[in-house]
Design a protein around this motif. Structure first.
Motif, PDB file in Angstrom:
ATOM      1  N   LYS A   1       0.841  -1.197   0.000  1.00  0.00           N
ATOM      2  CA  LYS A   1       0.000   0.000   0.000  1.00  0.00           C
ATOM      3  C   LYS A   1       0.875   1.246   0.000  1.00  0.00           C
ATOM      4  O   LYS A   1       1.855   1.325   0.736  1.00  0.00           O
ATOM      5  N   LYS A   2       0.502   2.215  -0.831  1.00  0.00           N
ATOM      6  CA  LYS A   2       1.175   3.507  -0.777  1.00  0.00           C
ATOM      7  C   LYS A   2       0.697   4.270   0.450  1.00  0.00           C
ATOM      8  O   LYS A   2      -0.414   4.040   0.954  1.00  0.00           O
ATOM      9  N   VAL A   3       1.513   5.208   0.917  1.00  0.00           N
ATOM     10  CA  VAL A   3       1.120   6.034   2.058  1.00  0.00           C
ATOM     11  C   VAL A   3      -0.222   6.699   1.791  1.00  0.00           C
ATOM     12  O   VAL A   3      -1.102   6.735   2.661  1.00  0.00           O
ATOM     13  N   ARG A   4      -0.422   7.222   0.573  1.00  0.00           N
ATOM     14  CA  ARG A   4      -1.663   7.930   0.254  1.00  0.00           C
ATOM     15  C   ARG A   4      -2.894   7.038   0.428  1.00  0.00           C
ATOM     16  O   ARG A   4      -3.982   7.524   0.718  1.00  0.00           O
ATOM     17  N   ASP A   5      -2.700   5.726   0.243  1.00  0.00           N
ATOM     18  CA  ASP A   5      -3.839   4.803   0.350  1.00  0.00           C
ATOM     19  C   ASP A   5      -4.197   4.463   1.790  1.00  0.00           C
ATOM     20  O   ASP A   5      -5.180   3.762   2.043  1.00  0.00           O
ATOM     21  N   THR A   6      -3.408   4.946   2.743  1.00  0.00           N
ATOM     22  CA  THR A   6      -3.688   4.675   4.154  1.00  0.00           C
ATOM     23  C   THR A   6      -4.297   5.885   4.861  1.00  0.00           C
ATOM     24  O   THR A   6      -4.556   5.828   6.064  1.00  0.00           O
ATOM     25  N   LEU A   7      -4.542   6.972   4.113  1.00  0.00           N
ATOM     26  CA  LEU A   7      -4.983   8.221   4.732  1.00  0.00           C
ATOM     27  C   LEU A   7      -6.499   8.386   4.688  1.00  0.00           C
ATOM     28  O   LEU A   7      -7.169   7.843   3.809  1.00  0.00           O
ATOM     29  N   ARG A   8      -7.002   9.172   5.612  1.00  0.00           N
ATOM     30  CA  ARG A   8      -8.433   9.460   5.641  1.00  0.00           C
ATOM     31  C   ARG A   8      -8.826  10.290   4.417  1.00  0.00           C
ATOM     32  O   ARG A   8      -8.022  11.081   3.910  1.00  0.00           O
ATOM     33  N   PRO A   9     -10.054  10.127   3.938  1.00  0.00           N
ATOM     34  CA  PRO A   9     -10.511  10.887   2.770  1.00  0.00           C
ATOM     35  C   PRO A   9     -10.380  12.391   2.989  1.00  0.00           C
ATOM     36  O   PRO A   9     -10.689  12.906   4.058  1.00  0.00           O
ATOM     37  N   GLY A  10      -9.903  13.092   1.970  1.00  0.00           N
ATOM     38  CA  GLY A  10      -9.800  14.538   2.018  1.00  0.00           C
ATOM     39  C   GLY A  10      -8.457  15.072   2.466  1.00  0.00           C
ATOM     40  O   GLY A  10      -8.143  16.236   2.227  1.00  0.00           O
ATOM     41  N   ILE A  11      -7.638  14.241   3.113  1.00  0.00           N
ATOM     42  CA  ILE A  11      -6.353  14.706   3.638  1.00  0.00           C
ATOM     43  C   ILE A  11      -5.424  15.151   2.513  1.00  0.00           C
ATOM     44  O   ILE A  11      -4.823  16.223   2.564  1.00  0.00           O
ATOM     45  N   VAL A  12      -5.285  14.331   1.480  1.00  0.00           N
ATOM     46  CA  VAL A  12      -4.388  14.673   0.372  1.00  0.00           C
ATOM     47  C   VAL A  12      -4.853  15.959  -0.308  1.00  0.00           C
ATOM     48  O   VAL A  12      -4.052  16.874  -0.560  1.00  0.00           O
ATOM     49  N   GLU A  13      -6.158  16.050  -0.583  1.00  0.00           N
ATOM     50  CA  GLU A  13      -6.679  17.214  -1.298  1.00  0.00           C
ATOM     51  C   GLU A  13      -6.481  18.506  -0.504  1.00  0.00           C
ATOM     52  O   GLU A  13      -6.239  19.564  -1.081  1.00  0.00           O
ATOM     53  N   MET A  14      -6.577  18.426   0.821  1.00  0.00           N
ATOM     54  CA  MET A  14      -6.400  19.641   1.622  1.00  0.00           C
ATOM     55  C   MET A  14      -4.993  20.203   1.495  1.00  0.00           C
ATOM     56  O   MET A  14      -4.778  21.401   1.656  1.00  0.00           O
ATOM     57  N   GLY A  15      -4.024  19.347   1.205  1.00  0.00           N
ATOM     58  CA  GLY A  15      -2.646  19.807   1.097  1.00  0.00           C
ATOM     59  C   GLY A  15      -2.283  20.340  -0.264  1.00  0.00           C
ATOM     60  O   GLY A  15      -1.151  20.776  -0.479  1.00  0.00           O
ATOM     61  N   GLN A  16      -3.233  20.319  -1.191  1.00  0.00           N
ATOM     62  CA  GLN A  16      -2.967  20.794  -2.551  1.00  0.00           C
ATOM     63  C   GLN A  16      -3.316  22.268  -2.700  1.00  0.00           C
ATOM     64  O   GLN A  16      -4.223  22.772  -2.056  1.00  0.00           O
ATOM     65  N   PHE A  17      -2.599  22.940  -3.564  1.00  0.00           N
ATOM     66  CA  PHE A  17      -2.937  24.317  -3.925  1.00  0.00           C
ATOM     67  C   PHE A  17      -3.165  24.405  -5.434  1.00  0.00           C
ATOM     68  O   PHE A  17      -4.219  24.772  -5.887  1.00  0.00           O
ATOM     69  N   ASP A  18      -2.151  24.081  -6.204  1.00  0.00           N
ATOM     70  CA  ASP A  18      -2.241  24.154  -7.661  1.00  0.00           C
ATOM     71  C   ASP A  18      -1.899  22.788  -8.239  1.00  0.00           C
ATOM     72  O   ASP A  18      -0.770  22.326  -8.109  1.00  0.00           O
ATOM     73  N   GLY A  19      -2.845  22.169  -8.884  1.00  0.00           N
ATOM     74  CA  GLY A  19      -2.563  20.890  -9.525  1.00  0.00           C
ATOM     75  C   GLY A  19      -2.446  19.753  -8.524  1.00  0.00           C
ATOM     76  O   GLY A  19      -3.026  19.765  -7.445  1.00  0.00           O
ATOM     77  N   GLU A  20      -1.657  18.760  -8.894  1.00  0.00           N
ATOM     78  CA  GLU A  20      -1.585  17.531  -8.122  1.00  0.00           C
ATOM     79  C   GLU A  20      -0.560  17.565  -6.990  1.00  0.00           C
ATOM     80  O   GLU A  20      -0.553  16.691  -6.132  1.00  0.00           O
ATOM     81  N   LYS A  21       0.315  18.536  -6.991  1.00  0.00           N
ATOM     82  CA  LYS A  21       1.342  18.585  -5.958  1.00  0.00           C
ATOM     83  C   LYS A  21       0.715  18.807  -4.580  1.00  0.00           C
ATOM     84  O   LYS A  21      -0.246  19.551  -4.440  1.00  0.00           O
ATOM     85  N   VAL A  22       1.308  18.149  -3.591  1.00  0.00           N
ATOM     86  CA  VAL A  22       0.793  18.242  -2.218  1.00  0.00           C
ATOM     87  C   VAL A  22       1.864  18.885  -1.346  1.00  0.00           C
ATOM     88  O   VAL A  22       2.973  18.368  -1.219  1.00  0.00           O
TER      89      VAL A  22
END
Length: 487
Positions: free
Chosen positions: A165-186
Motif C-alpha cells: 500500500k502507498k502512504v496515500r492509500d492509508t490516509l483518511r478521505p480529504g487529507i491529500v486534497e487539503m494539502g494541494q494548492f495548484d494541480g496535483e502537488k501536495v
C-alpha cells in the motif's frame, strides 16, 4: 492549512466533495488556531543559500524507500501546543532506531514564525516543521513563493506497515486534497483530524433538564435557564475571537447552504451581506445583548476561557477537538465532555441540524531548501504508521490522518462524541477555507477586528458585516497575495 487553486477545478471539487461525502467516521483534534502575525513576504522571499549543503541521497531499499541518507542529520521543529511533544519524540526515537548513525535534532516551540522566519530568509530551514499555533506561518505565502517541498514522493512511497500500500492509500478521505494548492502537488500533510463545534458538559446540560438546542429560540431558552442557575450560556477565547467561527461558520452554512461559505472563501463581492450571514451574526449578538456571555470573556485567552468553562462558569464554548487534551488538567472526571454541530435558526435553514465543520489539522511541512528533505518525509512516513497513530491517539485523545489505528483503544468522551457528531452529519460536513487560504484576513481582521468587536458590544451586526466585507474586498484586490477559489 492547505488549499486548492482556481486553475484546477478538479482538485478543489474533489477536496470538498471528498470531505463532505466520504468523511463520516473521522474525528480528531486539530491545530490550535491561536493569534497569528502576518507572515511577512520577506520570510518567504527565497533569499539565502542552503542548497549547497543538501544531504546526499541515500540508497533506496525496501526498508528505505525514500532514499534517506543514513548518516545525515535530520532536524524537526514541532509546535508545542495542545498535543504536547511526547508523540513526536516517540516517533523520533523510531527514526533514530532505523538510522542508528543519526541523531535527530528535535525541538519544540510555540514561536514558529519568529524562530523560523530568519532561517527561511537565510535558506537554512529545518527538515520538518509542525506549522501551527500563535505564530503559524502563512501557508499561502509559503506555497506562492516556492518555499515548500512537494510531498508526492512521500505519498507514493510504500506505507510503513504494508509495502503493498502507498502512504496515500492509508490516509483518511480529504487529507491529500487539503494539502494541494495548484494541480496535483501536495505541499502540506495534515496529521490530525479536527471536529469543530460547540463543546459542553453533558452533565451540566442534564442538570438543566435540557437537550442540546437545535434552533436559536431553544438556544436562548437554555441560556436563560442556565443564567438563572448562575451559569453563563457561553464563553469563548475573547483575546483570540477567531475561535468563534468554529461554530459560527458551519452555522452560516447550515442556514444559507454551503454556497454561502464558498462565496466567502472566494472573496466574492457582497458575500458577507448574504441574509444567512446577517441572521447568524444577529443570533450571536443576541447572546451578548441578553447577558448570556460570561462576564469578562473579551479579556480571556483560550486557556482562561476553557478553564472557566471547565469550572462550570459557562455552558457552551466554540472550539476544536484539541480542547479535550488541552484542558485535560482542568476538566473534572465527571464532566462528560460532548460536542455538537452548531444550533441553527429554525426549520427554514438550508441544511439539516447536524451540519458540522470537520477537516484536517496540525499541518506538517518540509521546506524546499531543507538540507534533508528525504529525512523529513521519512519522519512523516513513520508518524503515519499504525503504531505511531495509535500512540498519538492514546496520548492526546485524537485520531490522526492515518485511516485506522484505534483497535484496542478506548475512546475518550470528547473523541467518542466527535465520532458520533460526524456520523450524524453524514454528508453534511463543511470545510470553510479562509483560515488556511488567508490567515491574516481570517484571524486579525475578520476575527479580532470584526467578530471580536461585535461580541464585545462595540459593533452592531450590521456594522460588523460592513467592516468584514471591506476587509474581504481589500484582500480580493491585493495583488501581493495569491488568491484561491472553489470550483
Amino acid at each position: 492549512m492547505g488549499s486548492t487553486s482556481a486553475q484546477h477545478p478538479e482538485n478543489n471539487g474533489s477536496a470538498r466533495v471528498g470531505r463532505r461525502d466520504l468523511i463520516k467516521r473521522s474525528a480528531a483534534l486539530g491545530l490550535i488556531s491561536v493569534p497569528t502575525m502576518s507572515f511577512l513576504s520577506a520570510c518567504a522571499s527565497g533569499g539565502g543559500g542552503g542548497n549547497g549543503d543538501k544531504a546526499k541521497e541515500g540508497k533506496k531499499t525496501a526498508e528505505n524507500p525514500l532514499g534517506v541518507n543514513d548518516t545525515a542529520q535530520m532536524e524537526f521543529v514541532l509546535f508545542d501546543g495542545g498535543f504536547g511533544k511526547e508523540y513526536a519524540e516517540d516517533a523520533v526515537k523510531i527514526y533514530e532506531k532505523n538510522f542508528p548513525e543519526v541523531t535527530v535534532k528535535f525541538s519544540a516551540t510555540q514561536k514558529i514564525q519568529s524562530t523560523l522566519q530568519p532561517r527561511f530568509n537565510q535558506g537554512t530551514p529545518p527538515d520538518l516543521i509542525d506549522n501551527s499555533g500563535a505564530e503559524q506561518m502563512d501557508m499561502g505565502v509559503l506555497v506562492g513563493k516556492d518555499q515548500l517541498a512537494d510531498l508526492t514522493p512521500l505519498l507514493d512511497a510504500p506505507s510503513y506497515d504494508d509495502p503493498s500500500k502507498k502512504v496515500r492509500d492509508t490516509l483518511r478521505p480529504g487529507i491529500v486534497e487539503m494539502g494541494q494548492f495548484d494541480g496535483e502537488k501536495v505541499w502540506i500533510m495534515y496529521y490530525a483530524y479536527t471536529v469543530y463545534g460547540v463543546w459542553y458538559s453533558q452533565k451540566a446540560l442534564d442538570s438543566l433538564d435540557e437537550q442540546y438546542p437545535e434552533t436559536w429560540d431553544q438556544m436562548l431558552a437554555v441560556c436563560e435557564k442556565a443564567k438563572k442557575k448562575g451559569m453563563a450560556g457561553w464563553t469563548y477565547a475573547g483575546k483570540y475571537p477567531y475561535y468563534l467561527p468554529f461554530s459560527l461558520y458551519p452555522m452560516i452554512g447550515k442556514v444559507g447552504g454551503v454556497e454561502v461559505l464558498d462565496a466567502i472563501d472566494n472573496l466574492e463581492p457582497n458575500a458577507w451581506k448574504h441574509p444567512a450571514v446577517k441572521a447568524c451574526f444577529e443570533a450571536y449578538y443576541e447572546l451578548y445583548k441578553k447577558g448570556y456571555v460570561l462576564k469578562g470573556t473579551p479579556g480571556l485567552d483560550h486557556i482562561q476561557s476553557q478553564t472557566a468553562w471547565a469550572q462550570g462558569k459557562a455552558l457552551f464554548i466554540p472550539n476544536g477537538s484539541w480542547v479535550e487534551n488541552e484542558s485535560a488538567n482542568v476538566i473534572p472526571k465527571d464532566f462528560d465532555l460532548a460536542v455538537s454541530a452548531p444550533t441553527g435558526i429554525d426549520s427554514s435553514d438550508k441544511m439539516p441540524f447536524g451540519t458540522i465543520w470537520a477537516s484536517g489539522g496540525e499541518p506538517f511541512i518540509v521546506p524546499a531548501k531543507a538540507k534533508n528533505t528525504a529525512g523529513g518525509m521519512e519522519q512523516l512516513r513513520i508518524m503515519l504508521s499504525e503504531a505511531s497513530s495509535k500512540n498519538f491517539t492514546g496520548k492526546v485523545k485524537s485520531l490522526t490522518a492515518y485511516n485506522g489505528g484505534t483497535d484496542g483503544i478506548t475512546l475518550t468522551p470528547g473523541l467518542k462524541s466527535g465520532v458520533a457528531a460526524l456520523d450524524k452529519a453524514g454528508q453534511n460536513v463543511v470545510n470553510p477555507r479562509l483560515q488556511d487560504w488567508y490567515v491574516q484576513l481570517q484571524k486579525e481582521k475578520i476575527g479580532v477586528s470584526g467578530l471580536g468587536e461585535m461580541m464585545a458590544g462595540r459593533l452592531t451586526p450590521a456594522e460588523a458585516v460592513k467592516k468584514i466585507q471591506g476587509f474581504a474586498d481589500e484582500a480580493a484586490k491585493d495583488t501581493s497575495i495569491k488568491h484561491y477559489k472553489h470550483q
